[in-house]
Design a protein around this motif. Structure first.
Motif, PDB file in Angstrom:
ATOM      1  N   THR A 182      29.377  10.400  56.167  1.00 59.39           N
ATOM      2  CA  THR A 182      29.590  11.308  57.290  1.00 59.39           C
ATOM      3  C   THR A 182      30.984  11.910  57.232  1.00 59.39           C
ATOM      4  O   THR A 182      31.903  11.291  56.694  1.00 59.39           O
ATOM      5  CB  THR A 182      29.483  10.574  58.643  1.00 59.39           C
ATOM      6  OG1 THR A 182      30.692   9.835  58.860  1.00 59.39           O
ATOM      7  CG2 THR A 182      28.311   9.635  58.696  1.00 59.39           C
ATOM      8  N   PRO A 183      31.196  13.087  57.825  1.00 54.99           N
ATOM      9  CA  PRO A 183      32.566  13.449  58.191  1.00 54.99           C
ATOM     10  C   PRO A 183      33.030  12.490  59.282  1.00 54.99           C
ATOM     11  O   PRO A 183      32.216  11.890  59.987  1.00 54.99           O
ATOM     12  CB  PRO A 183      32.424  14.882  58.738  1.00 54.99           C
ATOM     13  CG  PRO A 183      31.082  15.363  58.268  1.00 54.99           C
ATOM     14  CD  PRO A 183      30.226  14.143  58.175  1.00 54.99           C
TER      15      PRO A 183
ATOM     16  N   HIS B 254      33.497   8.780  53.863  1.00 51.21           N
ATOM     17  CA  HIS B 254      33.751  10.084  54.468  1.00 51.21           C
ATOM     18  C   HIS B 254      33.861  11.169  53.397  1.00 51.21           C
ATOM     19  O   HIS B 254      34.353  12.266  53.679  1.00 51.21           O
ATOM     20  CB  HIS B 254      35.027  10.049  55.315  1.00 51.21           C
ATOM     21  CG  HIS B 254      34.893   9.285  56.599  1.00 51.21           C
ATOM     22  ND1 HIS B 254      33.769   9.369  57.399  1.00 51.21           N
ATOM     23  CD2 HIS B 254      35.745   8.427  57.229  1.00 51.21           C
ATOM     24  CE1 HIS B 254      33.934   8.599  58.456  1.00 51.21           C
ATOM     25  NE2 HIS B 254      35.115   8.018  58.379  1.00 51.21           N
ATOM     26  N   THR B 255      33.407  10.864  52.190  1.00 46.55           N
ATOM     27  CA  THR B 255      33.408  11.824  51.089  1.00 46.55           C
ATOM     28  C   THR B 255      32.080  12.582  51.070  1.00 46.55           C
ATOM     29  O   THR B 255      31.019  11.963  51.185  1.00 46.55           O
ATOM     30  CB  THR B 255      33.592  11.089  49.749  1.00 46.55           C
ATOM     31  OG1 THR B 255      34.899  10.502  49.715  1.00 46.55           O
ATOM     32  CG2 THR B 255      33.453  12.031  48.569  1.00 46.55           C
ATOM     33  N   PRO B 256      32.099  13.901  50.908  1.00 45.33           N
ATOM     34  CA  PRO B 256      30.828  14.627  50.759  1.00 45.33           C
ATOM     35  C   PRO B 256      30.015  14.094  49.578  1.00 45.33           C
ATOM     36  O   PRO B 256      30.575  13.529  48.620  1.00 45.33           O
ATOM     37  CB  PRO B 256      31.283  16.072  50.515  1.00 45.33           C
ATOM     38  CG  PRO B 256      32.625  16.163  51.171  1.00 45.33           C
ATOM     39  CD  PRO B 256      33.262  14.816  50.948  1.00 45.33           C
TER      40      PRO B 256
ATOM     41  N   CYS C 229      23.155  10.375  55.962  1.00 45.22           N
ATOM     42  CA  CYS C 229      24.209  11.332  56.321  1.00 45.22           C
ATOM     43  C   CYS C 229      24.081  11.683  57.802  1.00 45.22           C
ATOM     44  O   CYS C 229      22.978  11.964  58.277  1.00 45.22           O
ATOM     45  CB  CYS C 229      24.078  12.601  55.473  1.00 45.22           C
ATOM     46  SG  CYS C 229      24.029  12.289  53.698  1.00 45.22           S
TER      47      CYS C 229
ATOM     48  N   HIS D 151      35.889  21.338  55.533  1.00 47.77           N
ATOM     49  CA  HIS D 151      35.472  20.035  55.016  1.00 47.77           C
ATOM     50  C   HIS D 151      34.139  19.610  55.625  1.00 47.77           C
ATOM     51  O   HIS D 151      33.262  19.072  54.933  1.00 47.77           O
ATOM     52  CB  HIS D 151      36.547  18.988  55.307  1.00 47.77           C
ATOM     53  CG  HIS D 151      36.274  17.655  54.683  1.00 47.77           C
ATOM     54  ND1 HIS D 151      36.313  17.433  53.328  1.00 47.77           N
ATOM     55  CD2 HIS D 151      35.945  16.464  55.246  1.00 47.77           C
ATOM     56  CE1 HIS D 151      36.033  16.169  53.070  1.00 47.77           C
ATOM     57  NE2 HIS D 151      35.796  15.561  54.222  1.00 47.77           N
TER      58      HIS D 151
ATOM     59  N   HIS E 106      30.628  18.991  53.553  1.00 46.99           N
ATOM     60  CA  HIS E 106      29.763  17.826  53.753  1.00 46.99           C
ATOM     61  C   HIS E 106      28.311  18.272  53.973  1.00 46.99           C
ATOM     62  O   HIS E 106      27.375  17.747  53.352  1.00 46.99           O
ATOM     63  CB  HIS E 106      30.218  17.043  54.989  1.00 46.99           C
ATOM     64  CG  HIS E 106      30.960  15.784  54.703  1.00 46.99           C
ATOM     65  ND1 HIS E 106      30.343  14.613  54.326  1.00 46.99           N
ATOM     66  CD2 HIS E 106      32.282  15.507  54.744  1.00 46.99           C
ATOM     67  CE1 HIS E 106      31.244  13.658  54.169  1.00 46.99           C
ATOM     68  NE2 HIS E 106      32.433  14.172  54.421  1.00 46.99           N
ATOM     69  N   TYR E 107      28.152  19.216  54.894  1.00 43.05           N
ATOM     70  CA  TYR E 107      26.803  19.630  55.259  1.00 43.05           C
ATOM     71  C   TYR E 107      26.103  20.313  54.088  1.00 43.05           C
ATOM     72  O   TYR E 107      24.928  20.017  53.793  1.00 43.05           O
ATOM     73  CB  TYR E 107      26.856  20.565  56.461  1.00 43.05           C
ATOM     74  CG  TYR E 107      25.495  21.074  56.895  1.00 43.05           C
ATOM     75  CD1 TYR E 107      24.514  20.187  57.322  1.00 43.05           C
ATOM     76  CD2 TYR E 107      25.182  22.420  56.855  1.00 43.05           C
ATOM     77  CE1 TYR E 107      23.263  20.627  57.716  1.00 43.05           C
ATOM     78  CE2 TYR E 107      23.936  22.880  57.242  1.00 43.05           C
ATOM     79  CZ  TYR E 107      22.987  21.981  57.663  1.00 43.05           C
ATOM     80  OH  TYR E 107      21.737  22.434  58.040  1.00 43.05           O
TER      81      TYR E 107
END
Length: 295
Positions: free
Chosen positions: A31-32, A91-93, A107, A165, A169-170
């Motif tokens: 996740t962010p 927290h990494t994409p 996610c 950022h 991620h998305y």
């Protein structure tokens, strides 16, 4: 093998994942920040154990691999010694993580403006000085929101959670959403239907429980219960890391950005979102499957 993007910020380093040997039944919550990471980790811990009283100890038992504060050799040794099914957080994409064909990637996303407001509160609650320039105490000039809109998706900026950022991620998760082991959840949907969230996660993990037990597990994971027992459920809770464990669970609502931003700030945000996402993707990222929050 596809080359992974390297995300390196003052707080995190995605290359630490190179030291982790994944198992086929691992569960990785991706996740962010401030999108419901701790909430989803708690749901996973409850479902894997089937025990409403399970001691989650997220920082130890379900470690955040990316964070540079912990020695990676100690983290991997602890993971390798676990005889049970493991879960980790990042927290990494997804384009920066090792993608195993069998491990489960969960996610979680949230309205970007809610993320921004929540993270702005969060940095006041942790003794980490790197964010002071991005989130000044006295921000009458509106620097914080400008940084949110102008920050880069990687490099030094990524740990401060700029909009770019969150969108990275998305987009990385959407690109892999067709894989059977990648699932996308939304904070607003979790808020509206926690029991349904438990059912969906249980199906993904293959951890069904009788209906009465599922109801008890869901009762443990309500926002009010987690806030009331923050020393138990907050990351590193009860250890004095945060100024207030309870404040980690700030409000837990959808739409808390309303009344916080100016019309000009909202217009700039709208322009960036419309330039990057289709109307359908924007609606989902902001609202999940539910109804849009009126302005």
């Amino acid at each position: 093998m596809t080359r992974r993007t390297h995300y390196l910020g003052p707080l995190t380093d995605s290359s630490r994942w190179d030291a982790v040997t994944l198992r086929p039944d691992d569960v990785i919550v991706v996740t962010p920040p401030k999108c419901g990471t701790t909430w989803m980790q708690t749901i996973v811990a409850l479902l894997l154990s089937g025990d409403p009283e399970v001691e989650t100890e997220l920082a130890i038992r379900m470690p955040w691999i990316d964070i540079r504060h912990r020695d990676i050799a100690e983290v991997t040794a602890r993971l390798d010694a676990m005889p049970h099914r493991r879960s980790m957080k990042s927290h990494t994409p997804l384009d920066g993580l090792p993608l195993d064909d069998h491990a489960q990637y969960i996610c979680v996303f949230r309205h970007p403006l809610d993320v921004h407001v929540s993270f702005s509160k969060h940095v006041r609650n942790i003794p980490v000085p790197w964010f002071d320039d991005w989130y000044p105490q006295d921000d009458r000039a509106g620097l914080t929101f400008r940084h949110f809109l102008e920050g880069a998706p990687d490099g030094y900026d990524c740990d401060a959670v700029p909009l770019a950022h969150i969108l990275r991620h998305y987009e990385a998760a959407r690109a892999l959403a067709g894989r059977p082991n990648v699932a996308l959840f939304h904070y607003a949907d979790m808020t509206r239907d926690l029991s349904g969230t438990f059912e969906r996660v249980a199906a993904l993990l293959g951890t069904p429980h009788p209906a009465p037990l599922m109801a008890r597990l869901a009762g443990v994971a309500t926002f009010d219960n987690m806030k009331r027992n923050a020393a138990r459920y907050a990351p590193s809770g009860g250890k004095g890391f945060m100024r207030s464990d309870s404040d980690f669970f700030h409000r837990g609502t959808h739409g808390q950005w309303q009344g916080v931003l100016t019309d000009e700030e909202l217009a700039a945000y709208d322009a960036m979102m419309d330039a990057r996402l289709s109307p359908e993707d924007r609606f989902w990222l902001e609202n999940g499957a539910g109804r849009a929050v009126p302005r």
